[in-house]
Motif scaffolding. Structure first.
Motif, short mmCIF file in Angstrom:
data_model
loop_
_atom_site.label_atom_id
_atom_site.label_comp_id
_atom_site.label_asym_id
_atom_site.label_seq_id
_atom_site.Cartn_x
_atom_site.Cartn_y
_atom_site.Cartn_z
N GLY A 74 -48.73 -19.68 -30.66
CA GLY A 74 -47.81 -20.25 -31.64
C GLY A 74 -47.03 -19.22 -32.42
N VAL A 75 -46.16 -18.46 -31.72
CA VAL A 75 -45.31 -17.46 -32.36
C VAL A 75 -43.95 -17.45 -31.66
CG1 VAL A 75 -47.21 -15.95 -33.06
CG2 VAL A 75 -46.09 -15.59 -30.83
N ASP A 76 -43.02 -16.70 -32.24
CA ASP A 76 -41.78 -16.37 -31.55
C ASP A 76 -41.95 -14.95 -31.00
OD1 ASP A 76 -39.01 -15.12 -31.35
OD2 ASP A 76 -38.45 -17.17 -31.84
N LEU A 77 -41.99 -14.82 -29.68
CA LEU A 77 -42.30 -13.55 -29.03
C LEU A 77 -41.16 -13.15 -28.10
CD1 LEU A 77 -44.16 -11.21 -28.00
CD2 LEU A 77 -45.12 -12.87 -26.38
N GLN A 78 -40.66 -11.93 -28.28
CA GLN A 78 -39.69 -11.36 -27.36
C GLN A 78 -40.23 -10.02 -26.87
OE1 GLN A 78 -35.39 -11.68 -28.41
NE2 GLN A 78 -36.12 -12.46 -30.37
N THR A 79 -40.24 -9.83 -25.56
CA THR A 79 -40.76 -8.59 -25.01
C THR A 79 -40.29 -8.40 -23.58
OG1 THR A 79 -42.78 -7.31 -24.59
CG2 THR A 79 -42.88 -9.66 -24.14
N GLU A 80 -40.31 -7.17 -23.14
CA GLU A 80 -40.16 -6.87 -21.73
C GLU A 80 -41.54 -6.95 -21.09
OE1 GLU A 80 -39.26 -2.78 -19.85
OE2 GLU A 80 -37.28 -3.72 -20.06
N SER A 81 -41.59 -7.42 -19.85
CA SER A 81 -42.87 -7.58 -19.16
C SER A 81 -42.67 -7.27 -17.68
CB SER A 81 -43.38 -9.01 -19.33
OG SER A 81 -44.61 -9.21 -18.67
N MET A 82 -43.76 -7.02 -16.98
CA MET A 82 -43.67 -6.79 -15.54
C MET A 82 -45.01 -7.06 -14.88
SD MET A 82 -42.37 -3.48 -13.32
CE MET A 82 -43.95 -2.67 -13.12
N THR A 83 -44.97 -7.64 -13.70
CA THR A 83 -46.15 -7.85 -12.87
C THR A 83 -45.82 -7.44 -11.46
OG1 THR A 83 -46.80 -9.76 -14.22
CG2 THR A 83 -47.86 -9.52 -12.08
N ASP A 84 -46.67 -6.60 -10.85
CA ASP A 84 -46.40 -6.16 -9.48
C ASP A 84 -47.58 -6.33 -8.54
OD1 ASP A 84 -48.08 -4.18 -10.33
OD2 ASP A 84 -46.63 -2.55 -10.15
N ASP A 85 -48.67 -6.94 -9.02
CA ASP A 85 -49.83 -7.13 -8.15
C ASP A 85 -50.05 -8.59 -7.78
OD1 ASP A 85 -50.56 -7.97 -10.66
OD2 ASP A 85 -52.47 -6.92 -10.70
N ALA A 86 -49.26 -9.50 -8.36
CA ALA A 86 -49.41 -10.93 -8.08
C ALA A 86 -48.07 -11.62 -8.26
CB ALA A 86 -50.46 -11.55 -9.00
N PHE A 87 -47.88 -12.71 -7.51
CA PHE A 87 -46.73 -13.58 -7.71
C PHE A 87 -47.13 -14.68 -8.69
CE2 PHE A 87 -46.27 -12.01 -3.28
CZ PHE A 87 -45.13 -11.24 -3.48
N LEU A 88 -46.28 -14.92 -9.69
CA LEU A 88 -46.60 -15.85 -10.76
C LEU A 88 -45.70 -17.08 -10.69
CD1 LEU A 88 -48.01 -13.27 -11.76
CD2 LEU A 88 -47.21 -13.82 -14.07
N VAL A 89 -46.34 -18.26 -10.64
CA VAL A 89 -45.63 -19.53 -10.76
C VAL A 89 -45.98 -20.09 -12.14
CG1 VAL A 89 -45.26 -21.83 -9.82
CG2 VAL A 89 -45.87 -19.93 -8.29
N ALA A 90 -44.95 -20.36 -12.95
CA ALA A 90 -45.16 -20.80 -14.33
C ALA A 90 -44.49 -22.14 -14.58
CB ALA A 90 -44.62 -19.76 -15.31
N TRP A 91 -45.11 -22.98 -15.39
CA TRP A 91 -44.45 -24.18 -15.89
C TRP A 91 -44.98 -24.49 -17.28
CZ3 TRP A 91 -48.10 -24.14 -12.16
CH2 TRP A 91 -49.20 -25.02 -12.26
#
Length: 327
Positions: A74-91
């Protein structure tokens, strides 16, 4: 961690065979950022409280192949992120989220799965987010697909049919996977993970190797990516330099110069490569007793069978007929 106060997260963990379970609940922003930031490689995050209390939680069940996760923050979050070991499906379940990558921004929609960027940094902006995630191990996905370089096209939503396939798979297997008290054996465990991989492959497009080849940033590179994506999506159609240029927002001459400068290719080179790749996919999938090389060549805009065969052999190291027999 053992809970000692309201602001210290509580956590439980257990495992059944090779599946592990983890749940954390807390109200402390710093604790949440330490946990999520480590797991998703947050870089220079900016956090703003949106409530007097800052509830957050995380739950996940996974093995080396796949993890099903849910989180709330429950916050307002802005950031750069990266994932290279898994494919992420989000909803999303609730809240709002914008993902920005390669000059494109996409707003996640409640209940609509989206493939997040892989292998390169992207910017996320979450606001009071409640999110479901499926992590699919990179190497496991590539082993199922049979392609050591496979990746999904980032920030793509599924077609209506793809969404149905994905949602049917989630409904069919999630409850059993998440019930860590059940007796899922190793064979069934792998079958469930593989079902999620195949649903993702059916739902989301493979990354366009043409589009991914443009590594720069800026307006010119964004237009060039649009050009390559247009070629990828319309390669079966009777398109040429004027249509590709119009789709990219470049003049025909500007398109030619940009392709030459960034990729050392002409519009014809790019279109021919896309059509050859599409023909190869159809040859490998076609049944030899019901499909002919000539038919597939015509479907991909090659009117001269001999020139098609020569170009195909030059690109893939075998004749089209050999690919058809191997399919």
């Amino acid at each position: 961690m053992v809970p000692t106060s309201e602001t210290t997260p509580s956590t439980t963990a257990s495992s059944v065979e090779s599946r592990s379970f983890r749940r954390l609940v807390g109200n402390d922003v710093d604790e949440a950022m330490a946990f999520f930031g480590d797991g998703y490689d947050f870089r220079a995050p900016r956090v703003r409280r949106t409530h007097q209390q800052t509830p957050w939680d995380f739950a996940g069940v996974g093995d080396d192949r796949m993890s099903l996760r849910s989180s709330r923050f429950g916050v307002d979050l802005q950031t750069e992120s990266m994932t290279d070991d898994a494919f992420l499906v989000a909803w999303m379940r609730s809240g709002s989220s914008t993902i920005t990558f390669g000059g494109e921004s996409v707003d996640l929609e409640v209940g609509v799965p989206t493939i997040l960027p892989f292998g390169s940094p992207y910017v996320l902006h979450h606001r009071d987010i409640a999110l479901n995630l499926v992590h699919l191990d990179r190497d496991f996905v590539r082993s199922v697909v049979g392609d050591d370089d496979f990746a999904f096209e980032p920030l793509r939503r599924p077609t209506a049919e793809g969404r149905r396939i994905w949602q049917d798979t989630v409904r069919a297997h999630s409850s059993r996977w998440l019930d860590v008290g059940n007796d899922v054996g190793p064979v069934e465990q792998r079958d469930i993970a593989e079902a999620f991989v195949r649903a993702a492959v059916a739902a989301f497009p493979e990354r366009s190797r043409f589009r991914a080849a443009v590594t720069g940033t800026g307006p010119e590179h964004d237009r060039l990516r649009r050009a390559l994506e247009f070629v990828h999506d319309h390669a079966r159609e009777p398109i040429g330099t004027p249509e590709i240029a119009a789709a990219s927002g470049l003049s025909p001459r500007g398109l030619q110069q940009s392709l030459k400068r960034n990729l050392g290719q002409t519009p014809g080179d790019v279109l021919r490569a896309a059509r050859l790749d599409g023909a190869r996919t159809d040859l490998l999938r076609g049944a030899p007793d019901g499909t002919t090389v000539a038919e597939i060549a015509r479907n991909w805009g090659f009117g001269h069978l001999g020139r098609f065969s020569a170009s195909y052999r030059s690109r893939f190291g075998e004749l089209p007929s050999a690919s058809l027999r191997a399919g």
